[in-house]
Design an enzyme around this catalytic site. Sequence first.
Site, PDB file in Angstrom:
ATOM      1  N   TYR A  72       0.818  -1.222   0.000  1.00  0.00           N
ATOM      2  CA  TYR A  72       0.000   0.000   0.000  1.00  0.00           C
ATOM      3  C   TYR A  72       0.847   1.265   0.000  1.00  0.00           C
ATOM      4  O   TYR A  72       0.468   2.282  -0.586  1.00  0.00           O
ATOM      5  CB  TYR A  72      -0.974  -0.008   1.185  1.00  0.00           C
ATOM      6  CG  TYR A  72      -0.391   0.382   2.527  1.00  0.00           C
ATOM      7  CD1 TYR A  72      -0.342   1.713   2.941  1.00  0.00           C
ATOM      8  CD2 TYR A  72       0.102  -0.591   3.390  1.00  0.00           C
ATOM      9  CE1 TYR A  72       0.184   2.062   4.177  1.00  0.00           C
ATOM     10  CE2 TYR A  72       0.618  -0.258   4.629  1.00  0.00           C
ATOM     11  CZ  TYR A  72       0.665   1.072   5.016  1.00  0.00           C
ATOM     12  OH  TYR A  72       1.194   1.417   6.235  1.00  0.00           O
ATOM     13  N   LYS A 167      -8.901  -5.593   8.438  1.00  0.00           N
ATOM     14  CA  LYS A 167      -8.262  -6.832   7.999  1.00  0.00           C
ATOM     15  C   LYS A 167      -9.020  -8.012   8.609  1.00  0.00           C
ATOM     16  O   LYS A 167      -9.673  -7.870   9.648  1.00  0.00           O
ATOM     17  CB  LYS A 167      -6.795  -6.911   8.449  1.00  0.00           C
ATOM     18  CG  LYS A 167      -5.891  -5.814   7.934  1.00  0.00           C
ATOM     19  CD  LYS A 167      -4.466  -6.000   8.445  1.00  0.00           C
ATOM     20  CE  LYS A 167      -3.568  -4.842   7.996  1.00  0.00           C
ATOM     21  NZ  LYS A 167      -2.167  -5.005   8.477  1.00  0.00           N
ATOM     22  N   TYR A 170      -8.275  -8.484  12.083  1.00  0.00           N
ATOM     23  CA  TYR A 170      -8.828  -7.471  12.987  1.00  0.00           C
ATOM     24  C   TYR A 170     -10.356  -7.457  12.838  1.00  0.00           C
ATOM     25  O   TYR A 170     -10.925  -6.505  12.303  1.00  0.00           O
ATOM     26  CB  TYR A 170      -8.253  -6.087  12.683  1.00  0.00           C
ATOM     27  CG  TYR A 170      -6.756  -5.980  12.842  1.00  0.00           C
ATOM     28  CD1 TYR A 170      -6.105  -6.577  13.921  1.00  0.00           C
ATOM     29  CD2 TYR A 170      -5.986  -5.271  11.923  1.00  0.00           C
ATOM     30  CE1 TYR A 170      -4.725  -6.484  14.064  1.00  0.00           C
ATOM     31  CE2 TYR A 170      -4.611  -5.164  12.063  1.00  0.00           C
ATOM     32  CZ  TYR A 170      -3.990  -5.772  13.131  1.00  0.00           C
ATOM     33  OH  TYR A 170      -2.627  -5.670  13.279  1.00  0.00           O
ATOM     34  N   ASP A 177      -7.575   4.609   8.386  1.00  0.00           N
ATOM     35  CA  ASP A 177      -6.647   4.280   7.305  1.00  0.00           C
ATOM     36  C   ASP A 177      -7.358   3.553   6.168  1.00  0.00           C
ATOM     37  O   ASP A 177      -7.081   3.765   4.984  1.00  0.00           O
ATOM     38  CB  ASP A 177      -5.523   3.365   7.801  1.00  0.00           C
ATOM     39  CG  ASP A 177      -4.950   3.723   9.153  1.00  0.00           C
ATOM     40  OD1 ASP A 177      -5.697   4.242   9.999  1.00  0.00           O
ATOM     41  OD2 ASP A 177      -3.758   3.462   9.378  1.00  0.00           O
ATOM     42  N   SER A 248      -3.803   9.113  10.576  1.00  0.00           N
ATOM     43  CA  SER A 248      -5.057   8.397  10.326  1.00  0.00           C
ATOM     44  C   SER A 248      -6.149   9.363   9.870  1.00  0.00           C
ATOM     45  O   SER A 248      -6.920   9.053   8.955  1.00  0.00           O
ATOM     46  CB  SER A 248      -5.495   7.630  11.578  1.00  0.00           C
ATOM     47  OG  SER A 248      -5.912   8.489  12.609  1.00  0.00           O
ATOM     48  N   ILE A 249      -6.195  10.532  10.481  1.00  0.00           N
ATOM     49  CA  ILE A 249      -7.171  11.546  10.039  1.00  0.00           C
ATOM     50  C   ILE A 249      -6.822  12.021   8.633  1.00  0.00           C
ATOM     51  O   ILE A 249      -7.702  12.282   7.806  1.00  0.00           O
ATOM     52  CB  ILE A 249      -7.225  12.724  11.034  1.00  0.00           C
ATOM     53  CG1 ILE A 249      -7.635  12.227  12.426  1.00  0.00           C
ATOM     54  CG2 ILE A 249      -8.199  13.796  10.550  1.00  0.00           C
ATOM     55  CD1 ILE A 249      -7.526  13.273  13.520  1.00  0.00           C
ATOM     56  N   GLY A 250      -5.527  12.104   8.354  1.00  0.00           N
ATOM     57  CA  GLY A 250      -5.077  12.465   7.012  1.00  0.00           C
ATOM     58  C   GLY A 250      -5.512  11.456   5.968  1.00  0.00           C
ATOM     59  O   GLY A 250      -5.951  11.829   4.866  1.00  0.00           O
ATOM     60  N   TRP A 251      -5.399  10.177   6.282  1.00  0.00           N
ATOM     61  CA  TRP A 251      -5.881   9.138   5.363  1.00  0.00           C
ATOM     62  C   TRP A 251      -7.355   9.368   5.030  1.00  0.00           C
ATOM     63  O   TRP A 251      -7.776   9.293   3.871  1.00  0.00           O
ATOM     64  CB  TRP A 251      -5.742   7.752   5.993  1.00  0.00           C
ATOM     65  CG  TRP A 251      -4.381   7.131   6.138  1.00  0.00           C
ATOM     66  CD1 TRP A 251      -3.840   6.624   7.291  1.00  0.00           C
ATOM     67  CD2 TRP A 251      -3.404   6.872   5.115  1.00  0.00           C
ATOM     68  NE1 TRP A 251      -2.607   6.080   7.048  1.00  0.00           N
ATOM     69  CE2 TRP A 251      -2.314   6.215   5.715  1.00  0.00           C
ATOM     70  CE3 TRP A 251      -3.363   7.137   3.737  1.00  0.00           C
ATOM     71  CZ2 TRP A 251      -1.184   5.815   5.001  1.00  0.00           C
ATOM     72  CZ3 TRP A 251      -2.231   6.745   3.026  1.00  0.00           C
ATOM     73  CH2 TRP A 251      -1.158   6.095   3.651  1.00  0.00           C
TER      74      TRP A 251
END
Length: 406
Positions: A72, A167, A170, A177, A248-251
């Site tokens: 990724y 995933k 998970y 993300d 993560s917020i950026g993703w």
Amino acid sequence: MIDNRNINYAASIVLGFMMLFFCCKIIAQGSLKNEMVIDKDLKWSERMALSIIKRDPKAWQIDNNEKPKWDYKLGLAMTSFEKLFHKTNNPVYGDYIKEYGETVINPSGEILNYKLEDYNIDNINAGKMLFDLYKRTKDNRYLIAMQTLRKQLETHPRTKSGGFWHKKIYPYQMWLDGLYMGTPFYAHYTLDFDDGKEFNDIAKQFEEIHLHTIDKKTGLLFHAWDESKQMPWTNKETGTSPNFWSRSIGWYMMALVDVLDYMPEDHPKRKELIQFLNEISIAVAKYQDPTGLWYQVTDAGSKDGNYLEASGSEMFVYAFAKGANKGYLPKKYKDLAAKGFEGIIKKLITVDPDGEIHITQVCASAGLGGTPYRNGSFEYYIKEKIKVDNSHGLGPFILAALELEK
């Protein structure tokens, strides 16, 4: 009478000289590669791309990988190179992507080290480069690979409320993300091959994340949500992880602005996604440091151990700039993006004498659960490795620079 032994001897000498010539040529090319000087008058987007190529002549070598892999992070880098290729029409960037594509996808369309049954949403992200590769080359391997990734999404496990698990390992978890990993590919595919029929499902992914991870006090989104509320890191009432991680917020924000590239303007969910973008942008802007950057733990400021992190800052700059350019966000966000980019250049970029540039203060990786166990605490996020030129900080830099024409 001609002596065949003499002919063979002469041929071997000629062949030997040819081999020596080509070996010397390859060595010279390698030397030139190492001695490449990058023009400081170029825009930052190209300076970064050429620096990457200088360090890693083949894309799979990024992050010091010892062998090729489908990944990724490399997909993120290829996305940025694709945007740069179309902006500049420089074949160097297009060829860099093509060589990677040919390396990780064989002529039968099989993806290197990919297992559909892993149901890892991260594995979808590199698929975004396949649309353009297929269009440019007409090579059927890329179409087959796209179809494989789309097949994963058809059977990918979901929360009871309809969100993709991050995933298989998970279960019942959605991470911010994952919105970037899965939805832009999904949106592009449904537009090109499915007559746009899945846009409601794509919007559903954002709706679930927005509903379950938003913090009403700050307006920020927590890194993840466990629908089962079984993980030790979860809030037992809400199922959320305990902290705000900037990347993560950026993703999530990059996912929003990129999905909107494909969603038709008359689609009923489009306004909702733009509203989500505006809401998170208002919240994120409140935490922009005077330097223009953002901290690793978004709301913790200069708390001991917290630091101004590159990848999250770049992603915010990209989302702000693109959002403003596209008219999704007020124009003031373009100014905030410019301030952020200036901070990146001043505080986080170093330049070698030969013009090669490096991005510093990149969080190498962060997640939740797993082995060794990651508990999502403030201490956990600030203690993860910090690297120079980690791939998470390369692609977003180029994307941000392109949106700002820097």
